[in-house]
Design an enzyme around this catalytic site. Structure first.
Site, short mmCIF file in Angstrom:
data_model
loop_
_atom_site.label_atom_id
_atom_site.label_comp_id
_atom_site.label_asym_id
_atom_site.label_seq_id
_atom_site.Cartn_x
_atom_site.Cartn_y
_atom_site.Cartn_z
CD1 TRP A 130 1.15 2.23 -10.29
CD2 TRP A 130 2.97 3.33 -9.62
NE1 TRP A 130 1.39 3.23 -11.22
CE2 TRP A 130 2.51 3.93 -10.83
CE3 TRP A 130 4.11 3.86 -9.01
CZ2 TRP A 130 3.14 5.02 -11.43
CZ3 TRP A 130 4.74 4.95 -9.60
CH2 TRP A 130 4.25 5.51 -10.80
CG ASN A 131 1.75 7.28 -6.66
OD1 ASN A 131 0.82 6.61 -6.19
ND2 ASN A 131 1.66 8.59 -6.80
CE LYS A 154 -7.03 -3.84 -9.46
NZ LYS A 154 -5.57 -3.83 -9.26
CG HIS A 155 -1.89 -1.82 -3.51
ND1 HIS A 155 -1.69 -0.67 -4.26
CD2 HIS A 155 -1.10 -1.66 -2.40
CE1 HIS A 155 -0.86 0.14 -3.63
NE2 HIS A 155 -0.49 -0.44 -2.50
N GLY A 206 -6.16 7.28 -8.45
CA GLY A 206 -5.63 6.82 -9.72
C GLY A 206 -5.84 7.84 -10.82
CD GLU A 228 -5.28 11.88 -4.86
OE1 GLU A 228 -5.07 12.60 -5.87
OE2 GLU A 228 -4.48 11.03 -4.47
CG LEU A 229 -9.39 11.41 -10.00
CD1 LEU A 229 -10.36 11.76 -11.12
CD2 LEU A 229 -9.33 9.90 -9.79
CB CYS A 262 -1.33 13.09 -7.25
SG CYS A 262 -1.84 11.38 -7.48
CD GLU A 359 -0.84 13.35 -13.39
OE1 GLU A 359 -0.49 13.38 -12.20
OE2 GLU A 359 -1.81 12.68 -13.80
#
Length: 460
Positions: A130-131, A154-155, A206, A228-229, A262, A359
């Site tokens: 969502w960011n 899938k958002h 995510g 991509e985390l 991120c 984080e």
């Protein structure tokens, strides 16, 4: 899984969306597979017409696309407009460069001829956060559509209006039905999509726990995946840094998108010669942020994306202080409607403190004092994450040497970690694997096929 638009500025429910039924999902998969059978044979020029049109629509109707971001996840309207522009840039970048990036690569074998061709894999499935509601979609969709793949997305459940708007964008730009498909689906249906033989690749942006499940599922199905985390980017300030400029960049690195990036500046590692002055100036700047309606261009402090995000961040700060960290400022929610948090600074964070490893996704800055460059590098690398990082010094050669010692996917010198269409984006360790953007991003989901010509006699 629920899909709801809730305005984090005031907590009001804007709209609710129903999940797809299994028959609807099957129809979408069938349509996407059928679309790929045709789309894969279109030319780069034909695909580029569609992509260029999508980029043009974004630029022509910036506010129309920016408003849902601000309403659904609280992004300041100025930043929302900037994200629309960046998304258009990414789409245009691949429209212009995809053919060059995927051109056949001639090899030089000892005899005969050989070439590597790049061909699309098929229907790809992306799970997106969502960011950055459009930017994340653009960097997944644009390269893959230009490569001849089709995408299903899938958002996040809190930005359904943005998700639907982006699907409509591609249809309006001339993409055929099934080229870009938004999926309002449950967690169980996510697994069903990954398992479906029509899906040929999986991409997620995510958190680590979500990635473990989705990467494992893709692996069980022998499907290529990219992850991509999160990150805990080190913002290293050496003793020869330009103090005033560096403080300004530090505040921007921390507070852009309310720290919900991120690659936000998260761990501020400052050599002791500058530490006290740097912290004082940083604290003064953080205290100046003013909360309000993110639709108002004058405000500087927006709400966090959801109430749940705020509650989680408050708990992290409380736990950090309970384990010995010093709360220099902030640490509480702001006494007003909406999911607002005070800008926060924590210091004295020891290796045994959970905050040392976690984080922090929001306006919370972690400060560390080190003696010298070597200690800064050691501390920067003592992280489970490895996404980005930055080094601030007047000596660029020194900055490059330090950057080479940092174990991350990206390091910026005299600038916070950031993104652009022509720069590769991705990390290592718990920050994931694979790359997005640049010439590397379009290579992830293509078949690198060797075509060999060897006119030789068979053995006797």
């Amino acid at each position: 899984m629920s899909y709801q638009s809730i305005n984090p500025y005031n907590g009001k429910l804007l709209k609710t969306f129903k999940e797809m039924t299994n028959p609807q999902l099957e129809k979408a998969l069938k349509t996407a597979a059928s679309c790929f059978d045709k789309w894969r044979y279109t030319t780069f020029a034909e695909r580029a017409v569609v992509a260029a049109k999508a980029a043009a629509i974004l630029r022509e109707r910036v506010d129309e696309f920016a408003r849902p971001m601000t309403l659904e996840m609280g992004k300041r309207i100025e930043e929302a407009r900037g994200e629309v522009a960046v998304s258009a840039d990414i789409i245009d970048y691949y429209a212009k460069n995809a053919e060059r990036f995927l051109a056949p690569q001639k090899l030089k074998p000892k005899s005969g001829q050989a070439v590597i061709e790049s061909s699309p894999l098929g229907v790809l499935f992306g799970v997106q956060p969502w960011n950055f509601p459009y930017y994340q979609l653009a960097r997944f969709a644009a390269p893959n559509l230009m490569a001849g793949n089709v995408v299903m997305v899938k958002h996040a459940g809190c930005v359904p209006q943005c998700a639907i708007a982006f699907e409509k964008l591609w249809r309006e730009a001339g993409a055929p039905a099934g080229a870009y498909t938004n999926l309002l689906i449950s967690h169980d249906q996510v697994n069903e999509v990954i398992d479906d033989p029509r899906i040929k690749g999986v991409a997620l942006t995510g958190g680590v726990e979500a990635a473990k499940g989705i990467a494992a599922r893709a692996g069980q199905n022998l499907k290529k995946s990219t992850m991509e985390l999160g990150g805990s980017d080190a913002f290293i300030v050496l003793e020869d840094a330009d103090l005033d400029k560096t403080v300004k960049w530090a505040v921007w690195a921390k507070m852009n998108n309310m720290g919900q990036c991120c690659v936000a500046g998260k761990r501020f590692i400052v050599v002791e010669a500058l530490y006290e002055r740097f912290l004082e100036k940083f604290q003064t700047a953080m205290a100046a942020f003013q909360p309000g309606d993110p639709m108002d261009e004058a405000i500087t402090l927006a709400p966090l994306s959801t109430e749940a995000a705020l509650v989680q961040l408050l708990a992290q700060v409380k736990r950090a202080v309970a384990k010995g960290a010093t709360l220099v400022m902030g640490g509480k929610r702001i006494d007003r409607p909406g999911s607002f948090m005070q800008p926060t600074i924590l210091t004295n964070i020891k290796p045994g403190n959970p905050a040392y490893r976690e984080e922090f996704f929001g306006p919370v800055a972690l400060f560390f004092r080190v003696k010298n460059e070597d200690e800064a590098v050691t501390l920067a690398n003592d992280s489970d994450f490895g996404l980005g990082g930055s080094v601030f010094t007047k000596d660029v050669a020194r900055g490059k040497r330090v950057a080479s010692r940092i174990d991350t996917g990206m390091v910026f010198i005299n600038h916070p970690t950031w993104t652009a269409a022509d720069l590769p984006f991705g990390g290592i360790k718990n920050s994931g694997y694979g790359r997005e953007l640049s010439s590397l991003g379009i290579q992830e989901f293509v078949n690198k096929k060797l075509v060999r010509v060897a006119s030789i006699d068979a053995p006797a």
